[in-house]
Design a protein around this motif. Structure first.
Motif, PDB file in Angstrom:
ATOM      1  N   THR A 125      25.768  58.463  28.838  1.00  0.00           N
ATOM      2  CA  THR A 125      26.533  59.705  28.941  1.00  0.00           C
ATOM      3  C   THR A 125      26.336  60.586  27.709  1.00  0.00           C
ATOM      4  N   GLU A 126      25.614  60.077  26.707  1.00  0.00           N
ATOM      5  CA  GLU A 126      25.310  60.898  25.532  1.00  0.00           C
ATOM      6  C   GLU A 126      24.489  62.132  25.928  1.00  0.00           C
ATOM      7  N   TYR A 127      23.668  62.000  27.003  1.00  0.00           N
ATOM      8  CA  TYR A 127      22.901  63.152  27.478  1.00  0.00           C
ATOM      9  C   TYR A 127      23.854  64.265  27.923  1.00  0.00           C
ATOM     10  N   ILE A 128      24.948  63.873  28.570  1.00  0.00           N
ATOM     11  CA  ILE A 128      25.942  64.841  29.025  1.00  0.00           C
ATOM     12  C   ILE A 128      26.638  65.474  27.828  1.00  0.00           C
ATOM     13  N   LYS A 129      27.001  64.641  26.862  1.00  0.00           N
ATOM     14  CA  LYS A 129      27.668  65.135  25.652  1.00  0.00           C
ATOM     15  C   LYS A 129      26.810  66.196  24.960  1.00  0.00           C
ATOM     16  N   LYS A 130      25.532  65.908  24.811  1.00  0.00           N
ATOM     17  CA  LYS A 130      24.642  66.847  24.129  1.00  0.00           C
ATOM     18  C   LYS A 130      24.478  68.143  24.918  1.00  0.00           C
ATOM     19  N   ALA A 131      24.460  68.022  26.260  1.00  0.00           N
ATOM     20  CA  ALA A 131      24.330  69.221  27.088  1.00  0.00           C
ATOM     21  C   ALA A 131      25.575  70.095  26.984  1.00  0.00           C
ATOM     22  N   ILE A 132      26.745  69.482  26.885  1.00  0.00           N
ATOM     23  CA  ILE A 132      27.980  70.258  26.697  1.00  0.00           C
ATOM     24  C   ILE A 132      27.956  70.942  25.330  1.00  0.00           C
ATOM     25  N   GLU A 133      27.515  70.208  24.314  1.00  0.00           N
ATOM     26  CA  GLU A 133      27.452  70.776  22.965  1.00  0.00           C
ATOM     27  C   GLU A 133      26.510  71.979  22.891  1.00  0.00           C
ATOM     28  N   SER A 134      25.488  71.997  23.764  1.00  0.00           N
ATOM     29  CA  SER A 134      24.548  73.121  23.773  1.00  0.00           C
ATOM     30  C   SER A 134      24.963  74.209  24.756  1.00  0.00           C
ATOM     31  N   CYS A 135      26.195  74.062  25.306  1.00  0.00           N
ATOM     32  CA  CYS A 135      26.755  75.084  26.218  1.00  0.00           C
ATOM     33  C   CYS A 135      25.916  75.259  27.478  1.00  0.00           C
ATOM     34  N   SER A 136      25.424  74.163  28.031  1.00  0.00           N
ATOM     35  CA  SER A 136      24.641  74.215  29.263  1.00  0.00           C
ATOM     36  C   SER A 136      25.535  74.516  30.461  1.00  0.00           C
ATOM     37  N   LYS A 137      24.911  75.027  31.496  1.00  0.00           N
ATOM     38  CA  LYS A 137      25.580  75.250  32.767  1.00  0.00           C
ATOM     39  C   LYS A 137      25.291  74.051  33.670  1.00  0.00           C
ATOM     40  N   PHE A 138      26.331  73.503  34.331  1.00  0.00           N
ATOM     41  CA  PHE A 138      26.205  72.267  35.092  1.00  0.00           C
ATOM     42  C   PHE A 138      26.393  72.502  36.591  1.00  0.00           C
ATOM     43  N   LYS A 139      25.799  71.591  37.377  1.00  0.00           N
ATOM     44  CA  LYS A 139      26.175  71.420  38.777  1.00  0.00           C
ATOM     45  C   LYS A 139      26.008  69.950  39.128  1.00  0.00           C
ATOM     46  N   ILE A 140      26.654  69.536  40.221  1.00  0.00           N
ATOM     47  CA  ILE A 140      26.619  68.121  40.607  1.00  0.00           C
ATOM     48  C   ILE A 140      26.164  67.993  42.063  1.00  0.00           C
ATOM     49  N   ALA A 141      25.637  66.805  42.374  1.00  0.00           N
ATOM     50  CA  ALA A 141      25.406  66.378  43.752  1.00  0.00           C
ATOM     51  C   ALA A 141      26.078  65.024  43.892  1.00  0.00           C
ATOM     52  N   MET A 142      27.102  64.953  44.734  1.00  0.00           N
ATOM     53  CA  MET A 142      27.870  63.719  44.882  1.00  0.00           C
ATOM     54  C   MET A 142      27.774  63.219  46.315  1.00  0.00           C
TER      55      MET A 142
END
Length: 250
Positions: A125-142
């Motif tokens: 989940t560190e990949y997610i943490k780093k993406a949030i820190e870089s202000c990335s835009k997210f979407k999900i497929a569940m």
């Protein structure tokens, strides 16, 4: 513009591509005159097996100049037969139309997102943490408990630093619950086969129905649990079968 099979479209969607549609309305219908071209962004996608529905955000103002009669709707497109529609979640009303109202309708996929986390893999989940820190835009497929894929933009990505758990709150919108069940759509098309056939004489007609609305809102955690709009008043949670997290390429 590349013509893709339905399977190719679904595969690309589940690997992060965004779906849009290009249309040339038939100017023989008065409301489509004069001839013009259109495109829609379709960020909300529901996939059940080989079939999908894709919906714009509910922000299109239906209006006529000089009239006070207005409404906010979304436009909805599918790979099932010749059907598409406009939907008003405030009234639960959907207007089904014949896709022959368009002289041309083509799907377009944009490779604007990349996968950074997959619950089936041992991703940190560190990949997610780093993406949030870089202000990335997210979407999900569940993939939910009904084996339906739900693709939605994320309104708020969160990372709990002490627990190492991520949470994603998706954009709040609605679509007709009918979109989740292709066999019900097919029953409707069979019932009104003349309307949806290629030989339909009156392409400007619409069919009006009301269906229970289904929320696009989910709060999804990397620990395998989620809840949606129906769960909020019940204080219940569910377990997903798979979660894929994407961030934009900006």
């Amino acid at each position: 513009m590349e013509i893709m099979t339905d399977k190719e479209i679904i595969d690309k969607l589940l690997n992060g591509a965004s779906l849009r549609t290009f249309m040339i309305p038939d100017e023989a219908i008065p409301s489509n005159y004069p001839e013009h071209i259109e495109t829609y962004d379709l960020p909300h996608v529901i996939i059940n097996g080989e079939y999908f529905w894709a919906k714009s955000e509910t922000r299109h103002l239906i209006h006529t100049l000089g009239s006070l009669d207005t409404g906010i709707v979304a436009f909805c497109y599918t790979n099932i037969d010749n059907i598409f529609g406009s939907y008003n979640p405030d009234t639960n009303g959907i207007r089904f139309m014949n896709k022959k109202r368009y002289k041309k309708h083509v799907w377009s996929l944009k490779g604007d997102y990349r996968l950074i986390w997959d619950s089936e893999k041992d991703d940190s989940t560190e990949y997610i943490k780093k993406a949030i820190e870089s202000c990335s835009k997210f979407k999900i497929a569940m993939l939910d408990s009904e084996d339906i894929w739900n693709i939605h933009p994320v309104d708020l990505p969160m990372y709990y630093t002490r627990e190492g758990i991520s949470e994603f709150k998706t954009v709040s919108d609605f679509y007709p619950i009918l979109f989740r069940y292709p066999h019900e759509i097919k029953k409707l098309i069979d019932q009104f086969s003349d309307f949806f056939s290629a030989e339909s004489a009156n392409k400007s007609k619409v069919l009006r129905f009301e269906y229970q609305k289904f929320p696009t809102f989910y709060s999804i955690r990397s620990d395998g649990t989620y809840y949606n709009g129906f769960d909020i008043p019940r204080k219940t949670t569910q377990k997903y079968k798979r979660l894929k997290v994407f961030v934009d390429n900006v």
